[in-house]
Design an enzyme around this catalytic site. Structure first.
Site, short mmCIF file in Angstrom:
data_model
loop_
_atom_site.label_atom_id
_atom_site.label_comp_id
_atom_site.label_asym_id
_atom_site.label_seq_id
_atom_site.Cartn_x
_atom_site.Cartn_y
_atom_site.Cartn_z
NE ARG A 193 -0.72 -11.05 37.96
CZ ARG A 193 -0.95 -11.17 36.65
NH1 ARG A 193 -1.31 -12.33 36.13
NH2 ARG A 193 -0.81 -10.14 35.85
CE LYS A 233 3.04 -9.27 34.90
NZ LYS A 233 3.17 -10.46 34.06
CD GLU A 259 4.78 -18.69 33.21
OE1 GLU A 259 4.08 -17.90 32.57
OE2 GLU A 259 5.01 -18.58 34.42
#
Ligand code: PLP
Length: 345
Positions: A82, A184, A220
């Protein structure tokens, strides 16, 4: 050396400076081999890329001590991958998966005395971070970067059991449609600070963000993915209509546990805000808490209450939580490749 003497159950979730961290620099088109240092400070030029245009991304994972005294981490290959995706999207040089795992082994083993003892409920939180370190004034990617990995012990997320929380439907968006919501990036969190402070001031634990394109489906929260349990006891996982949900390692693991270990049906699909009242349980999932139960959503004064209530986790989420934490802590057998043991010398 021996374990640090800390009141492990009461250290909370905050930064504590540990003895060592890993640093690698990207210069002249390549990452150096990296080294361990005791210097926790970073000295940057005032015009460094990260300070001007927020070119940074990060990860978060944990190390645990198992009952038989080993130190393990949970699916760190997914964090490494990621971070590669995050770096590429931000025009930063990817840090290889192999070097990430090497850094992890070095940092955790150097700080082994900081790994909280089994059964304390505390864990060692590991923070990899990468940022543009060379000067940038015209808008462009930096030429030089630094990758760091440091760690800090954190206390049990839930003291005295997991109490369900109340969340609000936010009027702010966390990410733009087809923006950076699925990586992220530090900038996503800068964007969310005003929304979280606002929600806290109003007495809510967290924000539920809607999809930024139509504002009709559930995405989310600021730092955790969402799961629901439907009336048949099956798992429903919101999928983004605009690719702006962060692919949580915890959520992906919960989906696997639900399907392959607990034999639940799992639906990954867009979930409309106006159908949420049909669900029986809701949870927020991420590395920090694993799963936090949600008792109520407040949608502009209208309360959506889950059958699981405000006293405890619902039965399905409890089972998912117990199974996943059992795997992470080494009490239950893990699917192939999920547990990465740190070699400690
Ligand atoms: C990190 C993060 C999560 C949780 O991901 P995990 O890999 O499970 O820790 C969820 N949402 C956002 C926005 C995040 O940044």
């Amino acid at each position: 050396m021996a374990k640090k003497e800390l009141d492990w159950a009461n250290i909370g979730f905050s930064y504590m400076k540990t003895d060592y961290r890993y640093v690698s620099d990207f210069k002249n088109g390549k990452w150096d081999e990296g080294h361990i240092t005791d210097d926790a400070n970073v000295v940057l030029n005032e015009c460094a890329g990260v300070l001007q245009y927020s070119q940074s991304c990060f990860e978060g994972l944990k190390a645990y001590e198992t009952e038989d005294g080993r130190i393990v981490t949970f699916r760190p290959d997914l964090n490494a991958k990621r971070m590669v995706d995050s770096a590429k999207r931000l025009e930063m040089p990817p840090f290889s998966e192999e070097q990430f795992i090497d850094a992890l082994d070095k940092v955790v083993s150097a700080n082994k005395d900081w790994v909280p003892p089994y059964g304390s409920g505390a864990t060692l939180y590991i923070r990899p971070v990468m940022f543009g370190s060379s000067v940038v004034i015209g808008v462009k990617p930096a030429d030089e970067y630094q990758f760091r990995m440091f760690c800090t012990p954190v206390g049990p997320y839930f003291k005295g059991g997991a109490k369900p929380i109340v969340v609000k439907v936010s009027d702010f968006d966390r990410a733009a449609p087809h923006g950076t919501g699925n990586i992220k990036a530090g900038l996503n969190y800068a964007m969310s600070l005003h929304a979280i402070v606002t929600a806290h001031n109003e007495g809510f634990a967290e924000n539920v963000y809607l999809d930024p394109a139509t504002r009709t489906t559930i995405e989310e929260t600021g730092g955790a993915n969402i799961i629901f349990v439907d009336a048949d006891g099956n798992l429903v996982v919101p999928k983004s209509a605009s690719d702006s949900i962060l692919p949580s390692v915890t959520r992906r693991s919960i989906v696997y546990v639900a399907e392959h270990i607990l034999g639940l049906k799992v639906e990954e699909r867009t979930v409309r805000l106006d159908e949420v009242h049909n669900f029986k349980e809701m949870g927020l999932c991420g590395t920090a808490a694993v799963i936090s139960p949600v008792g109520k959503i407040n949608d502009h004064g209208k309360e959506i209450c889950f059958e699981s209530g405000m006293e405890k986790m619902g039965p399905v989420i409890q089972k998912l939580y117990d199974t996943l934490t059992g795997i992470q802590m080494g009490r239950l057998e893990a699917p192939e490749g999920w547990i990465h043991e740190i070699k400690v010398d």
